[in-house]
Design an enzyme around this catalytic site. Structure first.
Site, PDB file in Angstrom:
ATOM      1  CB  ALA A  88      36.972  44.270  40.595  1.00 55.43           C
ATOM      2  NE  ARG A 113      29.053  44.167  41.184  1.00 56.04           N
ATOM      3  CZ  ARG A 113      28.204  43.593  41.110  1.00 56.04           C
ATOM      4  NH1 ARG A 113      27.282  43.193  40.093  1.00 56.04           N
ATOM      5  NH2 ARG A 113      28.220  43.349  42.031  1.00 56.04           N
ATOM      6  CD  GLN A 144      33.945  49.539  45.099  1.00 51.29           C
ATOM      7  OE1 GLN A 144      34.231  49.677  43.593  1.00 51.29           O
ATOM      8  NE2 GLN A 144      32.608  48.635  44.891  1.00 51.29           N
ATOM      9  CB  ILE A 146      38.334  40.868  49.305  1.00 56.64           C
ATOM     10  CG1 ILE A 146      37.675  40.077  48.394  1.00 56.64           C
ATOM     11  CG2 ILE A 146      36.766  41.559  49.949  1.00 56.64           C
ATOM     12  CD1 ILE A 146      39.009  38.283  48.492  1.00 56.64           C
ATOM     13  CG  HIS A 174      33.060  45.317  49.620  1.00 58.54           C
ATOM     14  ND1 HIS A 174      33.185  45.494  47.826  1.00 58.54           N
ATOM     15  CD2 HIS A 174      31.579  45.568  49.645  1.00 58.54           C
ATOM     16  CE1 HIS A 174      31.715  46.123  47.594  1.00 58.54           C
ATOM     17  NE2 HIS A 174      31.091  46.277  48.233  1.00 58.54           N
ATOM     18  CB  SER A 227      31.723  49.622  37.254  1.00 55.54           C
ATOM     19  OG  SER A 227      31.798  48.810  38.636  1.00 55.54           O
TER      20      SER A 227
END
Length: 266
Positions: A31, A43, A112, A114, A130, A204
């Site tokens: 992200a 996160r 990761q 979308i 994902h 992360s």
């Protein structure tokens, strides 16, 4: 925060050699790279998960059991977060990675995210771990619907329903409680297992199973390069670590622009 130029340049020279010497480079993105396009991350301390939405935890909204019982709540939340993606454009990280592929130096890109930005930037060897907001399916008859068909409906405050049977339509994004796509996982294990270089950008390295992908490369003794503002649990295993995504990707893009196209092995 950008690193001091002398420190950055010394590390980047090592990276150049790693890229040129690798015949199998794989990338994992998270992200963090999308925040450069203006998309909120999930996160960090100020991320989407850090706050509630109308008394609901976001992770609860993103569970498959919650979606099945409360699709109207999910779409009311997603209206702001997932159905305005046309407002965002690929940034220098996306374009640099697309160029890495076009020049023949990338075997596979696993993300990761979308948000479809890698594909918009031109990446073709892209695996969306994902899932993606690009595709939707009816939860009953499995009829296919595109993002561009669904988004206008969601933005008017409605729950999208199948034109064939009237059932709720779901985005092809992996919700909590759902399994990841088996083909994508098998490709990840295969590529990271034999990779000669692994780059991790903007992740992360917390969310499994994607967080474990670099381990397959590291355990074979191949180099790992991490580019992330926050520390990760893999930092001690990294051959190189950079802290500023923009500084890194702009330098990578400049380097690749002048690099010759690699001819495939016969």
């Amino acid at each position: 925060m950008a690193e001091k130029e002398a420190v950055f340049a010394k590390k980047f020279e090592i990276l150049k050699a790693l890229i040129k010497n690798s015949r199998s480079t794989v990338v994992l993105t998270g992200a963090g790279i999308s925040t450069l396009s203006g998309i909120p991350d999930f996160r960090s301390s100020s991320g989407v998960y850090a706050t509630t939405w109308k008394s609901y935890q976001v992770e609860e909204i993103l569970s498959i059991s919650f979606f099945k019982h409360n699709p109207e709540i999910f779409y009311a939340w997603a209206k702001e977060y997932w159905y305005k993606l046309d407002d965002y454009k690929p940034n220098t990280v996306h374009t640099a990675l697309a160029l890495l592929e076009q020049k023949g130096y990338l075997e596979g890109l696993f993300t990761q995210n979308i948000d479809m930005l890698h594909k918009k930037a031109g990446s073709r060897k892209c695996y969306e771990v994902h899932g993606s907001a690009e595709h939707h399916h009816c939860t009953n008859c499995n009829a296919y619907y595109s993002y561009h068909w669904v988004a206008p409906i969601v933005l008017t405050g409605q729950v999208p329903r199948c034109t064939e049977c009237g059932s709720v339509i779901k985005p092809d994004i992996v919700f909590y409680g759902e399994n990841l796509d088996g083909f994508t996982l098998s490709r990840a294990y295969e590529m990271f297992n034999h990779a000669q270089l692994c780059l991790v950008l903007g992740s992360s390295l917390v969310v499994q199973p994607a967080a474990s992908f670099p381990a397959y490369t590291v355990h074979r003794g191949a180099p790992l390069v991490i580019v992330n503002a926050q520390k990760t649990s893999y930092d001690g295993s990294a051959t190189l670590r950079f802290t500023d995504l923009r500084q890194f990707s702009e330098a990578l893009e400049d380097y690749l622009a002048a690099l010759e196209i690699r001819k495939p092995l016969v």
